[in-house]
Design a protein around this motif. Structure first.
Motif, PDB file in Angstrom:
ATOM      1  N   LEU A 178     -23.411 -45.452 -76.238  1.00 43.24           N
ATOM      2  CA  LEU A 178     -24.587 -44.894 -76.907  1.00 43.24           C
ATOM      3  C   LEU A 178     -25.130 -43.699 -76.135  1.00 43.24           C
ATOM      4  O   LEU A 178     -25.431 -42.646 -76.722  1.00 43.24           O
ATOM      5  CB  LEU A 178     -25.652 -45.983 -77.043  1.00 43.24           C
ATOM      6  CG  LEU A 178     -27.010 -45.580 -77.613  1.00 43.24           C
ATOM      7  CD1 LEU A 178     -26.873 -44.940 -78.985  1.00 43.24           C
ATOM      8  CD2 LEU A 178     -27.936 -46.805 -77.681  1.00 43.24           C
ATOM      9  N   ALA A 237     -32.154 -44.250 -76.705  1.00 46.38           N
ATOM     10  CA  ALA A 237     -31.174 -45.324 -76.564  1.00 46.38           C
ATOM     11  C   ALA A 237     -31.859 -46.659 -76.278  1.00 46.38           C
ATOM     12  O   ALA A 237     -31.525 -47.694 -76.887  1.00 46.38           O
ATOM     13  CB  ALA A 237     -30.191 -44.980 -75.443  1.00 46.38           C
ATOM     14  N   LEU A 259     -29.773 -51.703 -82.874  1.00 49.79           N
ATOM     15  CA  LEU A 259     -28.355 -51.740 -82.535  1.00 49.79           C
ATOM     16  C   LEU A 259     -28.076 -53.045 -81.806  1.00 49.79           C
ATOM     17  O   LEU A 259     -28.814 -53.423 -80.883  1.00 49.79           O
ATOM     18  CB  LEU A 259     -27.977 -50.563 -81.635  1.00 49.79           C
ATOM     19  CG  LEU A 259     -27.934 -49.180 -82.283  1.00 49.79           C
ATOM     20  CD1 LEU A 259     -27.646 -48.119 -81.233  1.00 49.79           C
ATOM     21  CD2 LEU A 259     -26.885 -49.106 -83.389  1.00 49.79           C
ATOM     22  N   ASP A 301     -22.343 -53.593 -83.292  1.00 53.49           N
ATOM     23  CA  ASP A 301     -22.272 -52.178 -83.655  1.00 53.49           C
ATOM     24  C   ASP A 301     -21.317 -51.393 -82.765  1.00 53.49           C
ATOM     25  O   ASP A 301     -21.209 -50.170 -82.907  1.00 53.49           O
ATOM     26  CB  ASP A 301     -23.673 -51.553 -83.582  1.00 53.49           C
ATOM     27  CG  ASP A 301     -24.590 -52.084 -84.669  1.00 53.49           C
ATOM     28  OD1 ASP A 301     -24.192 -52.037 -85.834  1.00 53.49           O
ATOM     29  OD2 ASP A 301     -25.697 -52.549 -84.326  1.00 53.49           O
ATOM     30  N   PHE A 302     -20.639 -52.088 -81.853  1.00 53.64           N
ATOM     31  CA  PHE A 302     -19.700 -51.434 -80.950  1.00 53.64           C
ATOM     32  C   PHE A 302     -18.355 -52.165 -81.020  1.00 53.64           C
ATOM     33  O   PHE A 302     -18.306 -53.370 -81.257  1.00 53.64           O
ATOM     34  CB  PHE A 302     -20.234 -51.465 -79.516  1.00 53.64           C
ATOM     35  CG  PHE A 302     -21.572 -50.788 -79.363  1.00 53.64           C
ATOM     36  CD1 PHE A 302     -21.658 -49.450 -79.042  1.00 53.64           C
ATOM     37  CD2 PHE A 302     -22.756 -51.498 -79.567  1.00 53.64           C
ATOM     38  CE1 PHE A 302     -22.893 -48.828 -78.909  1.00 53.64           C
ATOM     39  CE2 PHE A 302     -23.992 -50.886 -79.440  1.00 53.64           C
ATOM     40  CZ  PHE A 302     -24.054 -49.544 -79.112  1.00 53.64           C
ATOM     41  N   MET A 307     -18.846 -46.693 -80.812  1.00 50.50           N
ATOM     42  CA  MET A 307     -19.744 -47.154 -81.861  1.00 50.50           C
ATOM     43  C   MET A 307     -19.013 -47.212 -83.193  1.00 50.50           C
ATOM     44  O   MET A 307     -18.090 -46.429 -83.442  1.00 50.50           O
ATOM     45  CB  MET A 307     -20.955 -46.219 -81.972  1.00 50.50           C
ATOM     46  CG  MET A 307     -21.955 -46.378 -80.869  1.00 50.50           C
ATOM     47  SD  MET A 307     -23.463 -45.412 -81.203  1.00 50.50           S
ATOM     48  CE  MET A 307     -22.832 -43.762 -81.026  1.00 50.50           C
ATOM     49  N   ALA A 317     -23.070 -47.529 -87.133  1.00 45.50           N
ATOM     50  CA  ALA A 317     -23.968 -47.359 -85.989  1.00 45.50           C
ATOM     51  C   ALA A 317     -24.169 -45.881 -85.681  1.00 45.50           C
ATOM     52  O   ALA A 317     -25.275 -45.442 -85.369  1.00 45.50           O
ATOM     53  CB  ALA A 317     -23.395 -48.077 -84.773  1.00 45.50           C
ATOM     54  N   ARG A 318     -23.104 -45.111 -85.797  1.00 48.87           N
ATOM     55  CA  ARG A 318     -23.212 -43.675 -85.523  1.00 48.87           C
ATOM     56  C   ARG A 318     -24.166 -43.008 -86.510  1.00 48.87           C
ATOM     57  O   ARG A 318     -24.979 -42.165 -86.130  1.00 48.87           O
ATOM     58  CB  ARG A 318     -21.828 -43.032 -85.590  1.00 48.87           C
ATOM     59  CG  ARG A 318     -21.788 -41.623 -85.013  1.00 48.87           C
ATOM     60  CD  ARG A 318     -20.382 -41.061 -84.970  1.00 48.87           C
ATOM     61  NE  ARG A 318     -19.554 -41.777 -84.007  1.00 48.87           N
ATOM     62  CZ  ARG A 318     -18.560 -42.600 -84.341  1.00 48.87           C
ATOM     63  NH1 ARG A 318     -18.253 -42.801 -85.603  1.00 48.87           N
ATOM     64  NH2 ARG A 318     -17.863 -43.210 -83.410  1.00 48.87           N
ATOM     65  N   VAL A 372     -27.703 -43.847 -85.523  1.00 50.64           N
ATOM     66  CA  VAL A 372     -28.146 -43.088 -84.358  1.00 50.64           C
ATOM     67  C   VAL A 372     -28.443 -41.644 -84.736  1.00 50.64           C
ATOM     68  O   VAL A 372     -29.436 -41.062 -84.279  1.00 50.64           O
ATOM     69  CB  VAL A 372     -27.085 -43.155 -83.239  1.00 50.64           C
ATOM     70  CG1 VAL A 372     -27.458 -42.232 -82.080  1.00 50.64           C
ATOM     71  CG2 VAL A 372     -26.951 -44.588 -82.725  1.00 50.64           C
TER      72      VAL A 372
END
Length: 344
Positions: free
Chosen positions: A206, A261, A270, A274-275, A285, A289-290, A293
């Motif tokens: 992140l 973050a 998050l 999400d990863f 990510m 999730a991207r 963000v």
């Protein structure tokens, strides 16, 4: 449209800019929203799909008003300027200063350390009562040590190499206690230390993504103002590296990227899901999730804060451009020193 220093920033998608007599006029859906005399301007920076009339382009070129075009995300696309430009003189001043830039480096390092320290102090203020005493003590000790480093950097006999060492020492302290600022219940988001190429956990993935976005914005600011993004002061020159853009982002990492973050993770926007971990150990990510963000990043850039030097409120997203402008003013000799951006 917002005027800061002698630059107009236009961020409303679908706006139209035109010349009306001796004025720049901004319209949205046919309604006039702002009017600024042309003689007060040195540059115009537009973000995203904004119509600029040929008459306005012509008068800007004729009068030496630079027009910088950026995309929605703030990435530099083009700069339109007339045949007479001060950029060559500005860049010559930048190149001359690059090898004797103690004062500029001092400002950058002080801004970075002060802002990292402010992030820790904010966490102590907001959540200190909920922390175990060992955690509070560790965070307080880090802020005290960083305050000592700040005082040392202020000494005029510090060389650039010594200041680089001080910046590294403060970063080690900061990231050494960064895990105490993460309040997510997900074990996968625990902090084990800074890892970059590749990021080895979700939090590092992140941070790296946000730092990339911030680098783009700082590079665009350099291009828009007319300084060379490749020739820095704190960061050494290296082929393909935007050293000056990296210089500008140092004081902005903690308040813009790190705080965002922490907010996304601590508010549980998050989560571990999400990863994803790749075969080689790198953590990335997910696409969803991207997108989350990116949306949060744009919202963060719209938040306004008081600029400590200008004493005027400005959106976070314009801070790289304001800092690049003030660096340019220092290079030209208009101001005695480059003023760092302190977050509070």
């Amino acid at each position: 449209m917002k005027k800061l220093l002698n630059t107009v920033y236009v961020t409303s998608e679908g706006a139209a800019l035109k010349k009306d007599g001796e004025n720049l006029v901004a319209e949205v859906e046919g309604a006039e929203k702002a009017r600024v005399p042309l003689h007060m301007l040195a540059s115009i920076v537009v973000f995203g799909p904004i119509l600029v009339s040929p008459a306005l382009i012509g008068v800007c070129a004729e009068r030496g008003i630079t027009l910088a075009l950026l995309d929605r995300a703030g990435r530099f696309q083009a700069r339109i300027e007339g045949p007479v430009s001060g950029n060559v003189l500005l860049r010559r001043a930048q190149y001359r200063l690059a090898d004797r830039a103690e004062d500029v480096v001092r400002s950058i390092v002080m801004g970075k350390i002060a802002n990292q320290r402010a992030v820790i102090r904010r966490a102590l203020r907001d959540y200190g009562d909920e922390m175990p005493s060992e955690t509070r003590d560790a965070l307080a000790a880090a802020t005290e040590r960083m305050a000592m480093i700040l005082r040392r950097v202020q000494l005029k006999d510090e060389t650039v190499d010594l200041m680089r060492g001080s910046e590294g020492e403060a970063a080690t302290l900061y990231f050494g206690v960064f895990g105490h600022l993460i309040r997510s219940p997900d074990a996968e988001l625990r902090w084990t230390g800074r890892s970059r190429r590749p990021p080895l956990d979700g939090m590092n993935a992140l941070l790296s993504f946000l730092y990339t976005l911030l680098t783009h914005d700082c590079r665009s600011a350099c291009e828009a103002i007319g300084v060379d993004p490749a020739v820095g002061f704190l960061h050494r020159d290296r082929p393909g590296r935007p050293s000056l853009a990296l210089d500008l982002m140092e004081e902005l990492r903690a308040p813009l990227a790190d705080r965002l973050a922490l907010s996304l993770v601590n508010r549980r926007q998050l989560r571990a899901g999400d990863f994803r971990r790749m075969e080689g150990g790198a953590v990335l990510m997910t696409d969803d999730a991207r997108r989350l963000v990116l949306t949060a990043w744009q919202e963060r850039k719209r938040e306004e804060r008081l600029h400590p030097f200008l004493q005027e409120k400005a959106p976070f997203g314009l801070v790289p451009y304001l800092q690049a402008q003030m660096l340019a003013r220092h290079l030209r000799g208009d101001i005695d020193a480059y003023p760092p951006w302190f977050w509070s």
